[in-house]
Design a protein around this motif. Sequence first.
Motif, short mmCIF file in Angstrom:
data_model
loop_
_atom_site.label_atom_id
_atom_site.label_comp_id
_atom_site.label_asym_id
_atom_site.label_seq_id
_atom_site.Cartn_x
_atom_site.Cartn_y
_atom_site.Cartn_z
N VAL A 1 0.83 -1.20 0.00
CA VAL A 1 0.00 0.00 0.00
C VAL A 1 0.87 1.26 0.00
O VAL A 1 0.62 2.19 -0.77
N ALA A 2 1.87 1.29 0.86
CA ALA A 2 2.73 2.46 0.97
C ALA A 2 3.53 2.70 -0.31
O ALA A 2 3.64 3.82 -0.80
N LEU A 3 4.08 1.63 -0.86
CA LEU A 3 4.90 1.79 -2.06
C LEU A 3 4.04 2.18 -3.26
O LEU A 3 4.44 3.04 -4.06
N ASP A 4 2.86 1.57 -3.39
CA ASP A 4 1.96 1.95 -4.49
C ASP A 4 1.57 3.43 -4.39
O ASP A 4 1.50 4.13 -5.41
N LYS A 5 1.32 3.91 -3.19
CA LYS A 5 0.95 5.31 -2.99
C LYS A 5 2.12 6.23 -3.35
O LYS A 5 1.92 7.25 -4.03
N ALA A 6 3.32 5.87 -2.92
CA ALA A 6 4.50 6.69 -3.21
C ALA A 6 4.74 6.80 -4.70
O ALA A 6 5.10 7.86 -5.21
N VAL A 7 4.51 5.70 -5.42
CA VAL A 7 4.70 5.69 -6.87
C VAL A 7 3.60 6.46 -7.58
O VAL A 7 3.85 7.30 -8.44
N ALA A 8 2.35 6.19 -7.21
CA ALA A 8 1.20 6.81 -7.89
C ALA A 8 1.21 8.33 -7.76
O ALA A 8 0.88 9.05 -8.70
N LYS A 9 1.62 8.82 -6.60
CA LYS A 9 1.62 10.27 -6.36
C LYS A 9 3.00 10.89 -6.51
O LYS A 9 3.17 12.09 -6.26
N ASN A 10 3.98 10.08 -6.92
CA ASN A 10 5.37 10.53 -7.05
C ASN A 10 5.79 11.36 -5.84
O ASN A 10 6.25 12.50 -5.96
N LEU A 11 5.64 10.75 -4.68
CA LEU A 11 6.04 11.42 -3.45
C LEU A 11 7.55 11.55 -3.32
O LEU A 11 8.05 12.28 -2.47
N PHE A 12 8.26 10.84 -4.17
CA PHE A 12 9.73 10.90 -4.16
C PHE A 12 10.19 12.31 -4.52
O PHE A 12 11.15 12.83 -3.93
N SER A 13 9.53 12.93 -5.49
CA SER A 13 9.92 14.28 -5.91
C SER A 13 9.72 15.28 -4.77
O SER A 13 10.56 16.15 -4.53
N ARG A 14 8.61 15.14 -4.07
CA ARG A 14 8.34 16.05 -2.95
C ARG A 14 9.41 15.87 -1.87
O ARG A 14 9.91 16.86 -1.31
N ALA A 15 9.76 14.61 -1.58
CA ALA A 15 10.76 14.35 -0.53
C ALA A 15 12.14 14.85 -0.94
O ALA A 15 12.90 15.35 -0.10
N ALA A 16 12.47 14.73 -2.23
CA ALA A 16 13.79 15.14 -2.71
C ALA A 16 13.84 16.63 -3.02
O ALA A 16 14.92 17.18 -3.26
N ARG A 17 12.67 17.28 -3.07
CA ARG A 17 12.57 18.70 -3.39
C ARG A 17 13.13 19.00 -4.79
O ARG A 17 13.69 20.07 -5.04
N THR A 18 12.96 18.04 -5.65
CA THR A 18 13.33 18.19 -7.06
C THR A 18 12.55 17.16 -7.86
O THR A 18 12.11 16.14 -7.31
#
Length: 215
Positions: free
Chosen positions: A60-77
């Motif tokens: 659930v967590a990984l699917d959410k991170a991918v679907a919403k591209n939360l990686f970009s928000r966390a990396a600030r880029t």
Amino acid sequence: MTRGGKDKDRTDPDRKCIATGESQPKAGLIRFVAGPDGQVVPDLMGKLPGRGIYVASTRVALDKAVAKNLFSRAARTQLTVPADLVVAVEAGLARRVVDLIAMARKAGHAVAGQEKVKDWLEKDQAEVLIQAFDGSERERWKLRPPRGPGSLIGCLSAQELGLAFGRERAIHGALAAGGLERRVVEEAARLAGLRTLAQGKQFGGGTAGKDTKTA
């Protein structure tokens, strides 16, 4: 043991999951970094350079991170998420579990086969029972975990478990205490999180690799 197979008195830094917002020990998280090309790269061994981005090791967590591209928000880029990221993470974790069990086998700390595993259980040599999730329920019920449900690994397929023992398939395996047992438990806990649906039903993904021998 806590999530990820860690002992409660063992130091393990907490990190915040970008999907759930909750902090937890690193053992239950998957680390990602930004690659040179701006792509999200899984760092399953936690050794790649760069600022770590953490996601709880659940589907659930990984699917959410991918679907919403939360990686970009966390990396600030802006980062690009590979289309096969979830599949790659699951396959990578499966390979790690298989490889660690294979190493334990070579060191004499793991056995496979119903009779050998049963013998270890009866002699109290087994610390962890491993059972393939796609084995028949009747087969799996023949052996019980030595220390209760917490001492059962059930996230590998029969093909994957067989691969760890150099055979085509295996339904039962066991790990002795010490050696690589703790690492196997930790990695298996992360894999199990990705192979478990929200309602608790486990499912199988791609296999960790190809079998090279049959027995």
